[in-house]
Scaffold this motif. Structure first.
Motif, PDB file in Angstrom:
ATOM      1  N   UNK A 128       0.787  -1.225   0.000  1.00 47.27           N
ATOM      2  CA  UNK A 128       0.000   0.000   0.000  1.00 47.27           C
ATOM      3  C   UNK A 128       0.822   1.279   0.000  1.00 47.27           C
ATOM      4  N   UNK A 129       0.106   2.406  -0.059  1.00 46.28           N
ATOM      5  CA  UNK A 129       0.720   3.728  -0.131  1.00 46.28           C
ATOM      6  C   UNK A 129       1.620   4.067   1.059  1.00 46.28           C
ATOM      7  N   UNK A 130       1.323   3.589   2.289  1.00 47.99           N
ATOM      8  CA  UNK A 130       2.196   3.922   3.433  1.00 47.99           C
ATOM      9  C   UNK A 130       3.666   3.599   3.196  1.00 47.99           C
ATOM     10  N   UNK A 131       3.936   2.639   2.324  1.00 47.35           N
ATOM     11  CA  UNK A 131       5.322   2.274   2.016  1.00 47.35           C
ATOM     12  C   UNK A 131       5.809   2.990   0.756  1.00 47.35           C
ATOM     13  N   UNK A 132       5.308   4.187   0.523  1.00 48.70           N
ATOM     14  CA  UNK A 132       5.594   4.939  -0.702  1.00 48.70           C
ATOM     15  C   UNK A 132       7.097   5.067  -0.983  1.00 48.70           C
ATOM     16  N   UNK A 136       9.132   3.510  -4.273  1.00 53.44           N
ATOM     17  CA  UNK A 136       9.860   4.289  -5.272  1.00 53.44           C
ATOM     18  C   UNK A 136      11.311   3.833  -5.346  1.00 53.44           C
ATOM     19  N   UNK A 137      11.904   3.482  -4.205  1.00 51.43           N
ATOM     20  CA  UNK A 137      13.274   2.968  -4.209  1.00 51.43           C
ATOM     21  C   UNK A 137      13.335   1.636  -4.963  1.00 51.43           C
ATOM     22  N   UNK A 138      12.295   0.852  -4.816  1.00 44.27           N
ATOM     23  CA  UNK A 138      12.198  -0.431  -5.525  1.00 44.27           C
ATOM     24  C   UNK A 138      12.195  -0.187  -7.033  1.00 44.27           C
ATOM     25  N   UNK A 173      -6.897   7.555  -5.559  1.00 46.98           N
ATOM     26  CA  UNK A 173      -6.540   7.982  -4.209  1.00 46.98           C
ATOM     27  C   UNK A 173      -5.465   9.050  -4.234  1.00 46.98           C
ATOM     28  N   UNK A 174      -5.522   9.977  -3.272  1.00 47.67           N
ATOM     29  CA  UNK A 174      -4.541  11.053  -3.225  1.00 47.67           C
ATOM     30  C   UNK A 174      -3.133  10.525  -3.018  1.00 47.67           C
ATOM     31  N   UNK A 175      -2.994   9.491  -2.184  1.00 55.53           N
ATOM     32  CA  UNK A 175      -1.674   8.917  -1.928  1.00 55.53           C
ATOM     33  C   UNK A 175      -1.068   8.346  -3.190  1.00 55.53           C
ATOM     34  N   UNK A 176      -1.889   7.658  -3.964  1.00 51.94           N
ATOM     35  CA  UNK A 176      -1.432   7.069  -5.222  1.00 51.94           C
ATOM     36  C   UNK A 176      -1.054   8.160  -6.214  1.00 51.94           C
ATOM     37  N   UNK A 177      -1.863   9.215  -6.263  1.00 54.16           N
ATOM     38  CA  UNK A 177      -1.603  10.312  -7.193  1.00 54.16           C
ATOM     39  C   UNK A 177      -0.281  11.001  -6.870  1.00 54.16           C
ATOM     40  N   UNK A 178      -0.043  11.247  -5.577  1.00 54.48           N
ATOM     41  CA  UNK A 178       1.199  11.894  -5.156  1.00 54.48           C
ATOM     42  C   UNK A 178       2.403  11.037  -5.526  1.00 54.48           C
ATOM     43  N   UNK A 179       2.292   9.732  -5.298  1.00 51.05           N
ATOM     44  CA  UNK A 179       3.394   8.836  -5.623  1.00 51.05           C
ATOM     45  C   UNK A 179       3.651   8.813  -7.125  1.00 51.05           C
ATOM     46  N   UNK A 290      14.485  11.355   0.263  1.00 47.88           N
ATOM     47  CA  UNK A 290      13.266  10.845  -0.338  1.00 47.88           C
ATOM     48  C   UNK A 290      13.355  11.020  -1.835  1.00 47.88           C
ATOM     49  N   UNK A 291      12.572  10.214  -2.548  1.00 47.95           N
ATOM     50  CA  UNK A 291      12.657  10.226  -4.005  1.00 47.95           C
ATOM     51  C   UNK A 291      12.254  11.548  -4.612  1.00 47.95           C
TER      52      UNK A 291
END
Length: 326
Positions: A128-132, A136-138, A173-179, A290-291
């Motif tokens: 999920x998004x909490x591990x954003x 991104x590092x992945x 979702x906002x979290x997904x959009x930000x990522x 952060x990325x």
């Protein structure tokens, strides 16, 4: 185009070696030479000097339509970002939580142009998004491994993506959009001209909303490389041989991601670089950022720190004066 000689069955064979200068106009060659000379002061470590090849310089020039100033700024920003984020140093152990999945992101096979294929299945996401930040590092880790797998002597420098949205429902979702914006920033600004093609498979109706938010921030070149297809679309066979394309999309490649077997496969084939490869004389921080960090934010942070130091010194002097008066 230069060449090298090889022998096969007693016959002398000349195999072409890719030269990024071939096909450039006189004006473009002059810009390339000037770019190469200008950027030397930014390449401090041996790693950076080896990393910044002429193919690399040409990608940055193409990304900015051979505008020398814009290309130079872009590359300097990337160098600053790589020193902080250290993408070349990420290992499987650093992203372990993301590797424990059923095959949401991995490299498998090549298309007919020799471009490594990255399979991405958001529907198999299990963190999920909490591990954003780790997600991104992945992604960055896999980009670096794909690049390491390429043969520059053959002119290989681009990637093919197979993004399958089957069973995925978090697009709006906002979290997904930000990522998504952070990923777009990294790919467009720090890996320019690396995208060859991206096949968007099984995109749900909600994707149109997500797409409308994202596309204004994409370059026209990037948008032109995105193709919407069905699971077993005939178009895929025009660009990917059936032996390379996975069974789910109509091919004969029966690869199945298995964590226990594949978690450190990329590191085994293409070992990551040690942190010392970006060490600069005078001290270079080994901490990661952060990325979404950009060189502009980095410069702002450094400026703030340099301004704060005098104020701290003044406070110390005031304390000393108070102690003497006592």
């Amino acid at each position: 185009m230069s060449s090298r000689e090889e022998e096969g069955d007693g016959i002398e064979v000349k195999a072409a070696i890719f030269n990024p200068r071939d096909g450039l106009t006189e004006s473009q060659l002059e810009t390339l030479d000037q770019f190469k000379a200008n950027i030397q002061d930014a390449l401090v470590t041996e790693y950076e000097r080896n990393w910044c090849t002429e193919m690399m310089l040409c990608r940055y020039l193409r990304a900015r339509n051979y505008d020398l100033d814009k290309s130079e700024k872009m590359l300097r920003d990337t160098i600053a970002w790589r020193r902080e984020y250290k993408p070349m140093c990420i290992t499987a152990e650093d992203i372990m939580i993301e590797l424990k999945n059923e095959g949401k992101l991995y490299r498998n096979g090549k298309d007919k142009l020799g471009r490594p294929i990255i399979y991405m299945r958001p529907g198999k996401d299990n963190t999920g998004v909490p591990e954003k930040d780790v997600k991104i590092r992945y992604l960055v880790y896999l980009l670096e491994k794909c690049i390491m797998s390429m043969d520059e002597a053959k002119g290989e420098e681009k990637l093919a993506w197979m993004v399958d949205y089957k069973n995925y429902s978090q697009l709006t979702g906002m979290g997904m959009t930000k990522m998504a914006f952070e990923v777009l920033n990294i790919v467009q600004n720090h890996y320019p001209e690396r995208l060859g093609v991206a096949y968007m498979v099984n995109a749900p109706w909600a994707f149109s909303i997500f797409w409308a938010m994202l596309t204004p921030f994409m370059s026209e070149v990037t948008k032109s490389k995105l193709t919407f297809v069905k699971s077993k679309d005939p178009l895929l066979f025009e660009h990917i041989h059936e032996d390379e394309l996975e069974v789910e999309y109509g091919g004969k490649n029966d690869f199945q991601y298995d964590y226990d077997t594949h978690w450190n496969k990329e590191d085994s084939l293409y070992p990551s670089f040690p942190l010392s490869c970006v060490d600069i004389e005078g001290g270079e921080s080994s901490s990661t950022t952060t990325a979404s960090s950009s060189s502009s934010s980095t410069e702002k942070t450094e400026g703030t720190e340099s301004e704060d130091k005098p104020s701290k010194d003044k406070k110390k002097k005031k304390k000393k004066k108070k102690n003497k008066s006592k």
